[in-house]
Design a protein around this motif. Structure first.
Motif, PDB file in Angstrom:
ATOM      1  N   ALA A  10      -4.607  -8.982  11.929  1.00 32.59           N
ATOM      2  CA  ALA A  10      -6.268  -8.484  11.109  1.00 32.59           C
ATOM      3  C   ALA A  10      -6.183  -8.411   9.767  1.00 32.59           C
ATOM      4  CB  ALA A  10      -6.655  -7.257  11.795  1.00 32.59           C
ATOM      5  N   ASP A  11      -6.683  -9.146   8.901  1.00 31.24           N
ATOM      6  CA  ASP A  11      -6.901  -8.554   7.546  1.00 31.24           C
ATOM      7  C   ASP A  11      -8.120  -7.793   7.427  1.00 31.24           C
ATOM      8  OD1 ASP A  11      -7.392  -8.423   4.914  1.00 31.24           O
ATOM      9  OD2 ASP A  11      -7.287 -10.786   4.399  1.00 31.24           O
ATOM     10  N   LEU A  12      -7.767  -6.452   6.826  1.00 32.88           N
ATOM     11  CA  LEU A  12      -8.880  -5.385   6.753  1.00 32.88           C
ATOM     12  C   LEU A  12      -9.628  -5.759   5.717  1.00 32.88           C
ATOM     13  CD1 LEU A  12      -6.650  -2.200   8.056  1.00 32.88           C
ATOM     14  CD2 LEU A  12      -8.290  -3.896   9.221  1.00 32.88           C
ATOM     15  N   ALA A  13      -9.386  -6.818   5.014  1.00 29.24           N
ATOM     16  CA  ALA A  13     -10.354  -6.864   3.778  1.00 29.24           C
ATOM     17  C   ALA A  13     -11.425  -7.950   4.287  1.00 29.24           C
ATOM     18  CB  ALA A  13      -9.673  -7.553   2.546  1.00 29.24           C
ATOM     19  N   GLY A  44      -2.385  -0.635   3.149  1.00 28.03           N
ATOM     20  CA  GLY A  44      -2.595  -0.620   1.838  1.00 28.03           C
ATOM     21  C   GLY A  44      -1.832  -1.024   0.584  1.00 28.03           C
ATOM     22  N   PHE A  45      -2.157  -1.172  -0.574  1.00 26.21           N
ATOM     23  CA  PHE A  45      -1.518  -2.123  -1.420  1.00 26.21           C
ATOM     24  C   PHE A  45      -1.771  -1.522  -2.704  1.00 26.21           C
ATOM     25  CE2 PHE A  45      -5.041  -4.305  -3.178  1.00 26.21           C
ATOM     26  CZ  PHE A  45      -5.900  -4.280  -1.986  1.00 26.21           C
ATOM     27  N   GLY A  46      -0.883  -1.796  -3.662  1.00 26.98           N
ATOM     28  CA  GLY A  46      -1.169  -1.411  -5.279  1.00 26.98           C
ATOM     29  C   GLY A  46      -1.480  -2.665  -6.146  1.00 26.98           C
ATOM     30  N   GLU A  80       7.943  -1.520   0.466  1.00 25.25           N
ATOM     31  CA  GLU A  80       7.689  -2.912  -0.048  1.00 25.25           C
ATOM     32  C   GLU A  80       6.701  -2.730  -1.115  1.00 25.25           C
ATOM     33  OE1 GLU A  80       7.151  -5.816   2.844  1.00 25.25           O
ATOM     34  OE2 GLU A  80       8.927  -5.374   3.897  1.00 25.25           O
ATOM     35  N   PHE A  81       6.222  -1.447  -1.157  1.00 25.82           N
ATOM     36  CA  PHE A  81       4.694  -1.583  -2.088  1.00 25.82           C
ATOM     37  C   PHE A  81       4.873  -1.924  -3.226  1.00 25.82           C
ATOM     38  CE2 PHE A  81       1.959   1.223  -4.482  1.00 25.82           C
ATOM     39  CZ  PHE A  81       0.665   1.263  -4.051  1.00 25.82           C
ATOM     40  N   HIS A  82       5.804  -1.210  -4.174  1.00 24.09           N
ATOM     41  CA  HIS A  82       5.827  -1.567  -5.514  1.00 24.09           C
ATOM     42  C   HIS A  82       6.190  -3.012  -5.945  1.00 24.09           C
ATOM     43  CE1 HIS A  82       6.342   2.726  -4.691  1.00 24.09           C
ATOM     44  NE2 HIS A  82       5.636   3.091  -5.585  1.00 24.09           N
TER      45      HIS A  82
END
Ligand SMILES: NC(=O)c1ccc[n+]([C@@H]2O[C@H](COP(=O)([O-])OP(=O)(O)OC[C@H]3O[C@@H](n4cnc5c(N)ncnc54)[C@H](OP(=O)(O)O)[C@@H]3O)[C@@H](O)[C@H]2O)c1
Length: 251
Positions: free
Chosen positions: A58-61, A85-87, A181-183
């Motif tokens: 699922a793409d929560l956007a 979440g993402f930056g 992997e966020f940054h």
């Protein structure tokens, strides 16, 4: 067997939650966008921990993605971890409006709607919990990312407050810098962040689960980040900005 649904379960903090909850005997529903990676994670978790693992790409956007996760939550989930979440790269005026809105949707709308979908069943069963992964960034105003995380923390505290003495718990988890992997995904240069500021995802999750069991409404893993956020709330905003710039992420 209790069931936990984890968003963003294929990497970083979400994948640490999946391992920890599987080890604790939860059956899992794991969601993220990349369906192949979800299947691989599910296979590894089933093999290693012997628990049931459902995958829910699922793409929560997107409206479709949000609705499919809401539907699953209305069935029988005992612990929801709103973690996806993402930056973003770049300052607010430079950042494309589509990316800003996507962040609002994934960090704020999804957290609001999924918590709303999960809570009635938990309250009817008289047990359950929601962990909303926020950030210490929410205590330091540095752009849309920190604004969304300030919302997540405040929203979680408000819902927890409204539940009063109910056995159902809602908690915001506010980590500092965590190696994930966020940054790299957001192409943020974190080479200036000193080593002692980094936490492991497993440690963050262990502290979160302990704080949830103790009924905390806001969990800030590690003494150093507890001290930093206390300082951030008590020193003048100008100094907070200077400290932020000194240890800051370069975009
Ligand atoms: N790392 C840190 O320093 C840090 C610090 C404080 C708070 N946090 C917060 O911790 C949470 C997890 O971050 P992380 O560091 O573990 O990041 P990560 O390693 O990049 O993992 C992000 C996860 O979220 C999923 N995801 C991203 N966008 C999504 C979308 N639109 N719909 C559904 N799933 C999506 C990704 O899978 P797909 O790409 O397959 O969708 C992945 O499973 C985030 O809310 C972040 O803001 C991180």
């Amino acid at each position: 067997m209790p069931i936990s649904l984890i968003t963003g379960a294929t990497a970083g903090i979400g994948s640490a939650f999946a391992r920890r909850l599987a080890a604790d005997g939860f059956s899992l529903v794991i969601t993220a966008r990349d369906a192949d990676r979800l299947e691989k994670c599910a296979r590894d978790l089933r093999l290693r921990y012997g628990v049931g693992v459902e995958v829910l790409p699922a793409d929560l956007a997107t409206e479709h993605g949000l609705e499919s996760v809401e539907r699953r939550l209305r069935k029988d989930v005992d612990l929801l971890v709103n973690n996806a979440g993402f930056g973003l790269h770049g300052t607010f005026p430079e950042s494309p409006i589509e990316d800003e809105l996507r962040m609002l949707r994934v960090h704020c709308e999804a957290v609001l709607r999924l918590t709303h979908a999960a809570l009635p069943g938990m309250l009817a069963r008289g047990r359950g919990g929601v962990v909303n992964v926020s950030s210490v960034a929410g205590f330091f105003p540095t752009g849309t990312y920190s604004a969304t995380k300030a919302y997540v923390t405040s929203f979680s505290e408000s819902v927890a407050q409204g539940l009063g003495d109910s056995p159902v718990r809602v908690m915001a988890l506010c980590p500092g810098f965590v190696r994930t992997e966020f940054h790299q995904r957001a192409t943020l240069d974190v080479s200036g962040i000193p080593g002692f500021m980094w936490l492991s995802a497993d440690r963050v999750v262990d502290e979160a689960m302990r704080d949830l069991a103790h009924g905390l409404r806001v969990s800030i893993p590690s003494k150093r980040y507890k001290a930093l956020t206390a300082l951030g709330r008590s020193i003048p905003a100008k100094l907070v900005r200077r400290v932020g710039q000194a240890v800051g992420v370069r975009r």
